[in-house]
Write a protein that holds these residues in place. Structure first.
Motif, PDB file in Angstrom:
ATOM      1  N   MET A   1     -60.591  34.695   1.936  1.00  0.00           N
ATOM      2  CA  MET A   1     -59.270  34.126   1.811  1.00  0.00           C
ATOM      3  C   MET A   1     -59.312  32.671   2.270  1.00  0.00           C
ATOM      4  N   VAL A   2     -58.743  31.765   1.444  1.00  0.00           N
ATOM      5  CA  VAL A   2     -58.723  30.343   1.766  1.00  0.00           C
ATOM      6  C   VAL A   2     -57.282  29.867   1.762  1.00  0.00           C
ATOM      7  N   LEU A   3     -56.895  29.183   2.825  1.00  0.00           N
ATOM      8  CA  LEU A   3     -55.534  28.678   2.972  1.00  0.00           C
ATOM      9  C   LEU A   3     -55.462  27.196   2.669  1.00  0.00           C
ATOM     10  N   ASP A   4     -54.333  26.774   2.085  1.00  0.00           N
ATOM     11  CA  ASP A   4     -53.969  25.367   2.059  1.00  0.00           C
ATOM     12  C   ASP A   4     -53.157  25.127   3.320  1.00  0.00           C
ATOM     13  N   ALA A   5     -53.803  24.588   4.345  1.00  0.00           N
ATOM     14  CA  ALA A   5     -53.168  24.482   5.656  1.00  0.00           C
ATOM     15  C   ALA A   5     -51.933  23.598   5.622  1.00  0.00           C
ATOM     16  N   ALA A   6     -51.897  22.611   4.741  1.00  0.00           N
ATOM     17  CA  ALA A   6     -50.759  21.696   4.715  1.00  0.00           C
ATOM     18  C   ALA A   6     -49.495  22.368   4.205  1.00  0.00           C
ATOM     19  N   ARG A   7     -49.649  23.316   3.275  1.00  0.00           N
ATOM     20  CA  ARG A   7     -48.467  23.935   2.667  1.00  0.00           C
ATOM     21  C   ARG A   7     -48.354  25.428   2.976  1.00  0.00           C
ATOM     22  N   ASP A   8     -49.212  25.929   3.841  1.00  0.00           N
ATOM     23  CA  ASP A   8     -49.128  27.315   4.299  1.00  0.00           C
ATOM     24  C   ASP A   8     -49.091  28.321   3.148  1.00  0.00           C
ATOM     25  N   HIS A   9     -50.029  28.236   2.221  1.00  0.00           N
ATOM     26  CA  HIS A   9     -50.134  29.260   1.197  1.00  0.00           C
ATOM     27  C   HIS A   9     -51.600  29.421   0.829  1.00  0.00           C
ATOM     28  N   VAL A  10     -51.916  30.598   0.273  1.00  0.00           N
ATOM     29  CA  VAL A  10     -53.299  30.856  -0.116  1.00  0.00           C
ATOM     30  C   VAL A  10     -53.621  30.117  -1.407  1.00  0.00           C
ATOM     31  N   ILE A  11     -54.864  29.684  -1.539  1.00  0.00           N
ATOM     32  CA  ILE A  11     -55.295  29.046  -2.780  1.00  0.00           C
ATOM     33  C   ILE A  11     -56.421  29.821  -3.446  1.00  0.00           C
ATOM     34  N   VAL A  13     -59.942  32.897  -2.861  1.00  0.00           N
ATOM     35  CA  VAL A  13     -60.869  33.675  -2.052  1.00  0.00           C
ATOM     36  C   VAL A  13     -62.251  33.042  -2.171  1.00  0.00           C
ATOM     37  N   ARG A  14     -62.923  32.850  -1.040  1.00  0.00           N
ATOM     38  CA  ARG A  14     -64.281  32.316  -1.049  1.00  0.00           C
ATOM     39  C   ARG A  14     -65.250  33.453  -0.775  1.00  0.00           C
ATOM     40  N   THR A  15     -66.178  33.676  -1.674  1.00  0.00           N
ATOM     41  CA  THR A  15     -67.147  34.760  -1.548  1.00  0.00           C
ATOM     42  C   THR A  15     -68.356  34.304  -0.735  1.00  0.00           C
ATOM     43  N   ASP A  16     -69.256  35.230  -0.470  1.00  0.00           N
ATOM     44  CA  ASP A  16     -70.402  34.924   0.397  1.00  0.00           C
ATOM     45  C   ASP A  16     -71.325  33.863  -0.193  1.00  0.00           C
ATOM     46  N   ASP A  17     -71.288  33.669  -1.511  1.00  0.00           N
ATOM     47  CA  ASP A  17     -72.124  32.628  -2.115  1.00  0.00           C
ATOM     48  C   ASP A  17     -71.425  31.264  -2.124  1.00  0.00           C
ATOM     49  N   ASP A  18     -70.296  31.181  -1.368  1.00  0.00           N
ATOM     50  CA  ASP A  18     -69.533  29.943  -1.182  1.00  0.00           C
ATOM     51  C   ASP A  18     -68.769  29.528  -2.434  1.00  0.00           C
TER      52      ASP A  18
END
Length: 292
Positions: A1-11, A13-18
């Motif tokens: 799970m990856v967040l956009d910290a500035a706008r507080d919403h998810v953008i 999912v980052r998997t193990d291969d980045d």
């Protein structure tokens, strides 16, 4: 799970291969080992408060062949553990394809052995005759497996403010319940239905409200399981937990001789009826029979 910290919403999912997989909605249902708390910290949000009650429970299981030529007049038989003294228990349940599942419980550090002789001896030590009979006479169909680390834990995501738009957590990733009481899949299904309804009505913006509403689905099963599991702690349990454990012990003593009470108990156990239904007198009691 990856967040956009500035706008507080998810953008996404980052998997193990980045690799980043973009998403407007991320539903976390990755079980008790979910890495979401670390993901929230990485996105600038606090990790959730963690409630934990551990009865140090273990399950040891084996499958047997079921003789359908002369089947017993029951489909399942149970002996429960009960704090603070009944550390051993077990169940035998009829499965599909003419099989029995035998599962031996251990609480407060007890556990059934995984060798056949030790497994049989543990089953024979129980008061339930059906478990012993299946283990003694039925043909084993596989190895013996043991599962531990089955304590309850509830991550209070509903208390995090602000909650990221487009992020929902449910099932064991949200709350792990002691599996002895059989509530985990029921609660997860309730949460999935609730999430679907809220998304249909409001879209990803409903996720924060969903986390607060989902906490309500956990109040009763969490109270039921932790009230009993607190009995394994050396310190004195809260009064409410003591009363719940005392009532359950009396109820279980009556269940073998009161089928109507047993049906009501199962309805509560399966979360299709309120615990208040157990307070109503059964027909046997109304006719002057024994009370719990």
């Amino acid at each position: 799970m990856v967040l956009d910290a500035a706008r507080d919403h998810v953008i996404g999912v980052r998997t193990d291969d980045d690799a980043l997989h973009p998403a407007h909605l991320v539903v976390v249902a990755t079980g008790r080992t979910s890495r979401l708390p670390a993901g929230l910290l990485a996105g600038g949000l606090p990790a959730p408060d963690l409630l934990r009650v551990d009865g140090n429970l273990s399950y040891t299981s084996r499958v047997y062949r079921r003789d359908t030529a002369s089947p017993p007049p029951w489909q399942a038989s149970l002996q429960a553990t009960l704090a603070p003294t009944a550390r051993r228990g077990g169940t035998v349940v009829a499965l599909e394809d003419e099989r029995w599942l035998v599962c031996l419980f251990g609480a407060d550090g007890q556990s059934a052995p995984t060798d056949p002789a030790g497994f049989s001896a543990y089953a024979a030590s129980l008061a339930n005759p059906h478990i012993k009979d299946v283990v003694s006479h039925a043909e084993p169909l596989g190895a013996i497996y043991r599962y531990g680390g089955l304590g309850g834990q509830w991550r209070r995501y509903d208390r995090i403010r602000p909650w990221p738009r487009g992020l929902a957590v449910l099932g064991d990733a949200l709350c792990v319940l002691n599996p002895l009481y059989g509530h985990g899949m029921t609660v997860a299904a309730q949460q999935a239905v609730l999430l679907a309804r809220m998304l249909d009505a409001h879209g990803p913006a409903a996720c924060g409200h969903f986390q607060r509403r989902s906490a309500r689905t956990l109040l009763l099963p969490w109270y039921l399981s932790t009230s009993l599991d607190l009995g394994w702690r050396p310190e004195r349990a809260p009064v409410a937990a003591l009363l719940a454990r005392r009532y359950l012990a009396r109820l279980l003593r009556r269940v073998p001789e009161d089928p109507e009470l047993y049906r009501r108990f199962l309805a509560v156990q399966h979360m299709t009826a309120s615990p208040l239904t157990l307070l109503a007198p059964s027909p046997r009691t109304r006719r002057g029979g024994a009370r719990p």
